[in-house]
Write an enzyme that holds these catalytic residues in place. Structure first.
Site, PDB file in Angstrom:
ATOM      1  N   ARG A  90      67.273  48.908   6.580  1.00 12.41           N
ATOM      2  CA  ARG A  90      68.605  48.603   6.306  1.00 12.41           C
ATOM      3  C   ARG A  90      68.858  47.799   4.880  1.00 12.41           C
ATOM      4  O   ARG A  90      69.629  48.102   4.281  1.00 12.41           O
ATOM      5  CB  ARG A  90      69.288  47.255   7.206  1.00 12.41           C
ATOM      6  N   SER A 128      70.516  42.172  15.619  1.00 14.03           N
ATOM      7  CA  SER A 128      70.854  41.563  16.798  1.00 14.03           C
ATOM      8  C   SER A 128      71.115  40.106  16.530  1.00 14.03           C
ATOM      9  O   SER A 128      71.930  39.436  17.174  1.00 14.03           O
ATOM     10  CB  SER A 128      69.624  41.760  17.756  1.00 14.03           C
TER      11      SER A 128
HETATM   12  P1  ADP Z   1      62.175  43.959  16.002  1.00 14.81           P
HETATM   13  O1  ADP Z   1      61.934  42.734  16.478  1.00 14.81           O
HETATM   14  O2  ADP Z   1      61.008  44.891  16.503  1.00 14.81           O
HETATM   15  O3  ADP Z   1      62.531  44.274  14.454  1.00 14.81           O
HETATM   16  P2  ADP Z   1      64.967  44.945  16.515  1.00 14.81           P
HETATM   17  O4  ADP Z   1      65.219  44.993  17.902  1.00 14.81           O
HETATM   18  O5  ADP Z   1      65.216  43.633  15.591  1.00 14.81           O
HETATM   19  O6  ADP Z   1      63.312  44.722  16.705  1.00 14.81           O
HETATM   20  O7  ADP Z   1      64.700  46.257  15.373  1.00 14.81           O
HETATM   21  C1  ADP Z   1      64.136  47.485  16.064  1.00 14.81           C
HETATM   22  C2  ADP Z   1      64.259  48.393  14.876  1.00 14.81           C
HETATM   23  O8  ADP Z   1      65.500  48.915  14.448  1.00 14.81           O
HETATM   24  C3  ADP Z   1      63.754  47.941  13.556  1.00 14.81           C
HETATM   25  O9  ADP Z   1      62.946  48.869  13.019  1.00 14.81           O
HETATM   26  C4  ADP Z   1      64.719  47.372  12.750  1.00 14.81           C
HETATM   27  O10 ADP Z   1      64.639  47.536  11.431  1.00 14.81           O
HETATM   28  C5  ADP Z   1      65.869  48.640  13.232  1.00 14.81           C
HETATM   29  N1  ADP Z   1      67.214  48.094  13.118  1.00 14.81           N
HETATM   30  C6  ADP Z   1      67.843  46.965  13.529  1.00 14.81           C
HETATM   31  N2  ADP Z   1      69.140  46.989  13.315  1.00 14.81           N
HETATM   32  C7  ADP Z   1      69.313  48.111  12.795  1.00 14.81           C
HETATM   33  C8  ADP Z   1      70.581  48.798  12.072  1.00 14.81           C
HETATM   34  N3  ADP Z   1      71.872  48.374  12.085  1.00 14.81           N
HETATM   35  N4  ADP Z   1      70.537  49.906  11.487  1.00 14.81           N
HETATM   36  C9  ADP Z   1      69.378  50.456  11.646  1.00 14.81           C
HETATM   37  N5  ADP Z   1      68.063  50.264  12.021  1.00 14.81           N
HETATM   38  C10 ADP Z   1      68.222  48.831  12.670  1.00 14.81           C
END
Ligand code: ADP
Length: 154
Positions: A90, A128
């Site tokens: 992002r 999240s």
């Molecule tokens: P983690 O704790 O492994 O970061 P997340 O569920 O927060 O798990 O995120 C999983 C993946 O999705 C990560 O690579 C994160 O950068 C990506 N991600 C989260 N939100 C977005 C978004 N709004 N757009 C694109 N990628 C996202």
């Protein structure tokens, strides 16, 4: 067969994650959405809730599997015949963090390639943790998460 793993916490799954999956599935034969189990990380949704909500939110996307692991993502990938990891980017902060994560994974298993998707412009502010903050302060999150998450998080 090109199999990829999309690992994450998914606490909860957001429209940002969904967009990545819809775009990524065009490149792979199968994607396993892998919920990371980290006993040290306190989550709002339980592991079962995260698996169930992801299943429901992604039911219209073909060739997906939903699973979880408490082990290393690369070890899981190897065991399941996956040679790609999918991650989303992002901003610069994500880039920095994800570069290090990729290098760490490469050091463990150089046969697994990480593929990055840059967030769609409209999802760039979605995370999240932001969803949970907004919810706490009584804001509308209906544009940020799938419908079933909206109901679940109420
Ligand atoms: P983690 O704790 O492994 O970061 P997340 O569920 O927060 O798990 O995120 C999983 C993946 O999705 C990560 O690579 C994160 O950068 C990506 N991600 C989260 N939100 C977005 C978004 N709004 N757009 C694109 N990628 C996202």
């Amino acid at each position: 067969m090109k199999i990829a793993v999309f690992p994450g916490s998914f606490d909860p799954i957001t429209n940002g994650h969904i967009d990545i999956l819809k775009r990524a599935i065009k490149l792979f034969d199968k994607i396993i959405v892998l919920v990371a189990v980290n006993p040290e990380k306190k989550t709002t949704l339980s592991l079962e809730e995260r698996v169930e909500t992801i299943k429901e939110a992604t039911k219209d996307i073909p060739n997906l599997e939903i699973d979880f692991t408490s082990g290393l993502t690369v070890a899981y990938a190897k065991e399941h015949g996956a040679t790609y990891l999918i991650r989303g980017l992002r901003n610069e902060k994500d880039f920095e963090f994800e570069s290090e994560l990729m290098a760490a994974n490469k050091a463990i298993d150089s046969s697994i390639e990480t593929v990055f998707f840059i967030a769609d412009e409209q999802d760039i502010e979605i995370s999240s943790s932001r969803v949970k903050e907004l919810l706490k302060s009584g804001h509308d999150i209906s544009k940020l998460v799938p419908k079933n998450i909206l109901e679940k998080m109420k």
